[in-house]
Design a protein around this motif. Structure first.
Motif, PDB file in Angstrom:
ATOM      1  N   PRO A 102       0.831  -1.208   0.000  1.00 14.99           N
ATOM      2  CA  PRO A 102       0.000   0.000   0.000  1.00 14.99           C
ATOM      3  C   PRO A 102       0.865   1.257   0.000  1.00 14.99           C
ATOM      4  CG  PRO A 102      -0.092  -1.115   2.136  1.00 14.99           C
ATOM      5  CD  PRO A 102       0.655  -2.021   1.213  1.00 14.99           C
ATOM      6  N   VAL A 103       0.305   2.313  -0.588  1.00 17.22           N
ATOM      7  CA  VAL A 103       1.042   3.580  -0.703  1.00 17.22           C
ATOM      8  C   VAL A 103       0.204   4.707  -0.103  1.00 17.22           C
ATOM      9  CG1 VAL A 103       1.872   5.327  -2.348  1.00 17.22           C
ATOM     10  CG2 VAL A 103       2.339   2.888  -2.752  1.00 17.22           C
ATOM     11  N   VAL A 104       0.874   5.572   0.657  1.00 20.96           N
ATOM     12  CA  VAL A 104       0.272   6.823   1.137  1.00 20.96           C
ATOM     13  C   VAL A 104       1.092   7.954   0.534  1.00 20.96           C
ATOM     14  CG1 VAL A 104      -0.172   8.266   3.161  1.00 20.96           C
ATOM     15  CG2 VAL A 104      -0.544   5.782   3.286  1.00 20.96           C
ATOM     16  N   THR A 105       0.421   8.889  -0.125  1.00 21.42           N
ATOM     17  CA  THR A 105       1.173   9.959  -0.787  1.00 21.42           C
ATOM     18  C   THR A 105       0.505  11.305  -0.585  1.00 21.42           C
ATOM     19  OG1 THR A 105       1.987  10.782  -2.930  1.00 21.42           O
ATOM     20  CG2 THR A 105      -0.029   9.484  -2.985  1.00 21.42           C
ATOM     21  N   ALA A 106       1.329  12.364  -0.654  1.00 20.41           N
ATOM     22  CA  ALA A 106       0.820  13.743  -0.567  1.00 20.41           C
ATOM     23  C   ALA A 106       0.958  14.422  -1.924  1.00 20.41           C
ATOM     24  CB  ALA A 106       1.598  14.515   0.497  1.00 20.41           C
ATOM     25  N   LEU A 154      -5.407   7.803 -12.024  1.00 20.86           N
ATOM     26  CA  LEU A 154      -6.275   6.688 -12.443  1.00 20.86           C
ATOM     27  C   LEU A 154      -5.488   5.422 -12.680  1.00 20.86           C
ATOM     28  CD1 LEU A 154      -8.796   8.438 -14.857  1.00 20.86           C
ATOM     29  CD2 LEU A 154      -9.026   7.941 -12.414  1.00 20.86           C
ATOM     30  N   ALA A 155      -4.366   5.557 -13.392  1.00 28.32           N
ATOM     31  CA  ALA A 155      -3.546   4.374 -13.678  1.00 28.32           C
ATOM     32  C   ALA A 155      -3.005   3.780 -12.377  1.00 28.32           C
ATOM     33  CB  ALA A 155      -2.403   4.746 -14.621  1.00 28.32           C
ATOM     34  N   LEU A 156      -2.581   4.660 -11.474  1.00 27.87           N
ATOM     35  CA  LEU A 156      -2.037   4.169 -10.206  1.00 27.87           C
ATOM     36  C   LEU A 156      -3.138   3.520  -9.355  1.00 27.87           C
ATOM     37  CD1 LEU A 156       0.353   7.158  -9.365  1.00 27.87           C
ATOM     38  CD2 LEU A 156       1.013   4.866 -10.183  1.00 27.87           C
ATOM     39  N   ALA A 157      -4.320   4.124  -9.360  1.00 29.15           N
ATOM     40  CA  ALA A 157      -5.427   3.537  -8.600  1.00 29.15           C
ATOM     41  C   ALA A 157      -5.811   2.176  -9.177  1.00 29.15           C
ATOM     42  CB  ALA A 157      -6.633   4.480  -8.599  1.00 29.15           C
ATOM     43  N   ALA A 158      -5.809   2.068 -10.508  1.00 33.51           N
ATOM     44  CA  ALA A 158      -6.120   0.778 -11.143  1.00 33.51           C
ATOM     45  C   ALA A 158      -5.105  -0.283 -10.732  1.00 33.51           C
ATOM     46  CB  ALA A 158      -6.153   0.940 -12.662  1.00 33.51           C
ATOM     47  N   LEU A 159      -3.837   0.133 -10.677  1.00 31.94           N
ATOM     48  CA  LEU A 159      -2.781  -0.788 -10.256  1.00 31.94           C
ATOM     49  C   LEU A 159      -2.992  -1.212  -8.796  1.00 31.94           C
ATOM     50  CD1 LEU A 159      -0.087  -2.225 -10.838  1.00 31.94           C
ATOM     51  CD2 LEU A 159       1.095  -0.049 -10.359  1.00 31.94           C
ATOM     52  N   ALA A 160      -3.339  -0.232  -7.957  1.00 29.49           N
ATOM     53  CA  ALA A 160      -3.593  -0.553  -6.545  1.00 29.49           C
ATOM     54  C   ALA A 160      -4.764  -1.531  -6.412  1.00 29.49           C
ATOM     55  CB  ALA A 160      -3.895   0.737  -5.758  1.00 29.49           C
ATOM     56  N   GLU A 161      -5.810  -1.295  -7.191  1.00 34.70           N
ATOM     57  CA  GLU A 161      -6.965  -2.204  -7.131  1.00 34.70           C
ATOM     58  C   GLU A 161      -6.589  -3.603  -7.597  1.00 34.70           C
ATOM     59  OE1 GLU A 161     -10.341  -0.484  -9.186  1.00 34.70           O
ATOM     60  OE2 GLU A 161     -10.172   1.373  -8.045  1.00 34.70           O
ATOM     61  N   GLU A 162      -5.801  -3.655  -8.667  1.00 32.14           N
ATOM     62  CA  GLU A 162      -5.362  -4.954  -9.196  1.00 32.14           C
ATOM     63  C   GLU A 162      -4.582  -5.732  -8.132  1.00 32.14           C
ATOM     64  OE1 GLU A 162      -2.874  -4.539 -12.745  1.00 32.14           O
ATOM     65  OE2 GLU A 162      -1.889  -6.428 -12.147  1.00 32.14           O
ATOM     66  N   LYS A 163      -3.759  -5.002  -7.390  1.00 33.41           N
ATOM     67  CA  LYS A 163      -2.946  -5.652  -6.359  1.00 33.41           C
ATOM     68  C   LYS A 163      -3.687  -5.751  -5.020  1.00 33.41           C
ATOM     69  CE  LYS A 163       0.795  -6.261  -8.801  1.00 33.41           C
ATOM     70  NZ  LYS A 163       1.421  -7.587  -8.996  1.00 33.41           N
ATOM     71  N   ASN A 164      -4.915  -5.176  -4.983  1.00 29.54           N
ATOM     72  CA  ASN A 164      -5.738  -5.215  -3.776  1.00 29.54           C
ATOM     73  C   ASN A 164      -5.039  -4.565  -2.575  1.00 29.54           C
ATOM     74  OD1 ASN A 164      -8.140  -5.780  -2.486  1.00 29.54           O
ATOM     75  ND2 ASN A 164      -7.409  -7.774  -1.728  1.00 29.54           N
ATOM     76  N   VAL A 165      -4.410  -3.421  -2.852  1.00 27.68           N
ATOM     77  CA  VAL A 165      -3.797  -2.641  -1.770  1.00 27.68           C
ATOM     78  C   VAL A 165      -4.288  -1.198  -1.867  1.00 27.68           C
ATOM     79  CG1 VAL A 165      -1.734  -4.075  -1.553  1.00 27.68           C
ATOM     80  CG2 VAL A 165      -1.729  -2.124  -3.141  1.00 27.68           C
ATOM     81  N   SER A 166      -4.039  -0.455  -0.810  1.00 29.22           N
ATOM     82  CA  SER A 166      -4.510   0.933  -0.761  1.00 29.22           C
ATOM     83  C   SER A 166      -3.586   1.883  -1.513  1.00 29.22           C
ATOM     84  CB  SER A 166      -4.559   1.416   0.693  1.00 29.22           C
ATOM     85  OG  SER A 166      -5.665   0.868   1.340  1.00 29.22           O
ATOM     86  N   LEU A 167      -4.189   2.924  -2.072  1.00 29.23           N
ATOM     87  CA  LEU A 167      -3.456   4.106  -2.520  1.00 29.23           C
ATOM     88  C   LEU A 167      -4.213   5.261  -1.881  1.00 29.23           C
ATOM     89  CD1 LEU A 167      -1.467   5.699  -4.341  1.00 29.23           C
ATOM     90  CD2 LEU A 167      -3.208   5.591  -6.140  1.00 29.23           C
ATOM     91  N   ALA A 168      -3.606   5.860  -0.868  1.00 32.44           N
ATOM     92  CA  ALA A 168      -4.322   6.860  -0.061  1.00 32.44           C
ATOM     93  C   ALA A 168      -3.629   8.206  -0.178  1.00 32.44           C
ATOM     94  CB  ALA A 168      -4.374   6.406   1.392  1.00 32.44           C
TER      95      ALA A 168
END
Lengths: 440, 440
Positions: B101-105, B115-129
């Motif tokens: 999972p990634v937390v970013t500012a 969008l691309a990063l969120a899609a990747l996070a969903e694919e890997k089933n981890v958070s992008l916050a």
């Protein structure tokens, strides 16, 4: 797609009907947010026949909310019955005991039994969610529970009762008396036939008790709250506040002090430029400050749609599996609330006295203040605008209001000084005392 | 107690150092909130030797954030490098690809590749916050993503850039010129040496792009935003706004219109009584309105502790397992944003013209407005207070400012009318045009 979340709604007033309506109207969007459909499978209310503007066909009716709470075809119970005891409490307990998550808008229940219910929810590993219980349309519960773990909070305060803020706004803007403004609020449906619960500050106190627990990680202790209502606020107080650069708001305030956690609900003078002074009518607002945060949230405090929206946010959290501990940390880790008594409160005071109009009175009163080491910021003696009253003062059959504004001092000093002033026989009736909050 | 969540922090500026500091200082409270300890196990930054006021002993140092992102001893990556490309993007991609999972500012990264990063996070089933990416200390991402599913949102708007609000506040309150206020902001550390990104409105646009997506369930489209900065705002504009009952704020606004979603960032006149008009200095504020909500959130927009607090809230969400889809719904369900071009915008306009001082000019300009069916609410012709300027006008070597306030009209009508006025030769230089928002 996961299986539908089956919801039972106990209590079909404005909010309950609105919940059912929004769940229907926003079905697709809510399914996308939840990752699964949300379906109302059961309802319960007192009157079955009543038209509530929603279609209850294909939804199972329970005359008794307790059977709804135990219904095997209900995954989550929404409790909108209200009241700290009776059916509301039993419904929530039954649902939790049956391992069903509960969403409630019931601040009275939470203020009285929130800890025991949260402990039961934790034991059963299900949610007990209550975003709708405080400041309906403002996501203050989620904010305190989830958004600020990086900050040590020092203070939470706010306008938590829309009825009182409506009455004070109408008094200020339209020059109404308290009675006239209350009657208007009742006519518009903003106040109950018996308004004591709102205008006496008790509703705000229930809400503050919940916010205090979330903000400071302490056990709910509604009995530790000092409560004053707005009944004694007069047009003269509002006019004087205006002259001095203040507005009067019913605030709930919880702060960390050296003496412990201070919780109080009372009419408060706040500087006109303060964010909370801008909040008019039935709107609510909450300020939170801490080591890494200083935020203000403003929004509708009640109303079917806004409160229903808060209920639905809680339902979606459960549907998503994103639920949290009711109070953010396990109930057993909540600290006992070390109560700071109101007597230790420190701040400025507005004091209005009906003074006997004879030489030396003001000096004698000032001396009593000085004896308690209260320093005065200003003294204001104004003749009432009312002609008859002004004549009565000329004829010495009527007292003259004397207004004192103190620098920061302690509540106990103010009380002692006023007891002495009263004993001296310089004033008629009771002093009007309104605390000043410059921090807002 | 579950195992510790091992955090790697890439980027050790003010926010990164503050994250490490708060995680240390609030260790016990955060463990209680998270249900498990949170432990910083790795860091990365450009300069290893620099004193950042935090103890980095016992924390693994990576010269390259990409090796941190792939470090087996890191469960969650905090990206605080900044920038839409390069190391920041690669770090986030590497972490997500490794199932972390990634937390970013990083608003620039999200605006460009969210969008691309969120899609990747969903694919890997981890958070992008990314709570810290917009309005640092205000929990606006959590509010839009989780608190309002019951409401169909129509509008989100706000003061999203503290630098601009600071400059406009100082110009208004202290009578500074734009240049003087900018220099002061730079001196106080509120503006960069190259301030273009802030004062040009681009930073606010990145933030607005993210808010639009969350509010309307649409794909991020930062390129669809109409952007104007505050460079052209003069003390004369602010003085005139004051006379007319307005303040000037750089607002980001996204609304549903018949033509689609309108996204714009520009200086805006808001009534002095509006909530957003009260927001001064580096403070940020966001308003959200919809079918069941109308709320305003006010708080610090930047600053190490406030932004770090937002990062920590995201980390705790991950630690708790309460994480959500990055944009509230699956990326594939986000709609393509139907862009409403700025030309279709409807609203009031403030237009300041440097008029040639000869008979008939005002009439000719009013005629051009009437030809486009623009109706005028008021016309104001004021002599500058500056003595030399007033003399120059007497000597006809200087133009006189003419201010027009229009009723609601369309942007295209205003542009056509002003093109005609310009072609007529009645004015010098460019017209100053500021949109008016009465809804705030």
């Amino acid at each position: 797609m996961a299986a539908a979340l089956k919801v039972g709604v106990a209590g079909l007033g404005t909010v309950g009907a609105s919940v059912i309506k929004i769940l229907d109207e926003r079905r697709d969007a809510l399914t996308a947010s939840s990752g699964r459909p949300i379906q109302v499978t059961a309802v319960s209310a007192r009157e079955r026949g009543k038209d509530r503007g929603v279609d209850l066909n294909n939804i199972k009716w329970h005359d008794d909310p307790l059977t709804l709470a135990a219904d095997a075809n209900v995954d989550l119970v929404v409790e909108l019955i209200g009241g700290a005891e009776g059916k509301a409490r039993a419904t929530v307990e039954t649902a939790l005991k049956n391992g069903k998550p509960v969403v409630t808008a019931n601040k009275a229940l939470l203020a009285a039994h929130g800890l025991a219910l949260a402990a039961l929810a934790e034991e059963k590993n299900v949610s007990l969610a209550f975003e709708a219980a405080v400041a309906g349309g403002i996501p203050i519960i989620k904010t305190l529970r989830e958004a600020l773990p990086g900050s040590r909070l020092d203070r939470v305060s706010g306008i938590l009762n829309g009825t009182c803020n409506f009455i004070l706004t109408r008094m200020e803007e339209d020059g109404l008396s308290f009675g006239e403004a209350l009657a208007l609020a009742q006519k518009l449906g903003y106040a109950e036939a018996d308004p004591t619960f709102d205008i006496g500050g008790f509703d705000a106190a229930h809400k503050l008790a919940i916010l205090t627990s979330l903000a400071f990680g302490t056990q709910i202790d509604a009995d530790a709250i000092y409560v004053e209502g707005i009944q004694s606020i007069s047009p003269l107080d509002l006019a004087t506040a205006e002259e001095l650069g203040y507005r009067i708001k019913l605030l709930g305030v919880a702060t960390r002090t050296e003496a412990g956690i201070e919780q109080r609900v009372h009419p408060t003078m706040v500087p006109k430029s303060a964010p909370l002074a801008q909040v008019m009518g039935v709107t609510n607002a909450v300020q939170i400050s801490g080591s890494a945060s200083d935020i203000t949230l403003v929004g509708p405090g009640a109303g079917g749609a806004a409160t229903a929206s808060a209920v639905i946010a809680d339902i979606v959290d459960v549907a998503r599996g994103a639920s949290r501990l009711p109070f953010g940390v396990p109930v057993k880790e909540l600290q006992k609330l070390e109560r700071a008594a109101i007597q230790t409160h420190k701040g400025g005071y507005y004091i209005r006295l009906d003074v006997v109009d004879r030489p030396g009175t003001a000096a004698a009163i000032a001396t009593r203040m000085a004896e308690q080491e209260i320093s005065l910021e200003s003294i204001l003696q104004r003749k009432p605008r009312d002609k008859k009253l002004a004549e009565a003062i000329e004829n010495k059959t009527q007292t003259v209001p004397l207004v004192l504004i103190t620098h920061a001092t302690s509540e106990s000093a103010v009380r002692k000084a006023l007891d002495d002033v009263l004993a001296d026989g310089h004033i008629h009736g009771s002093p009007q005392v309104i605390r000043i909050e410059k921090e807002h």
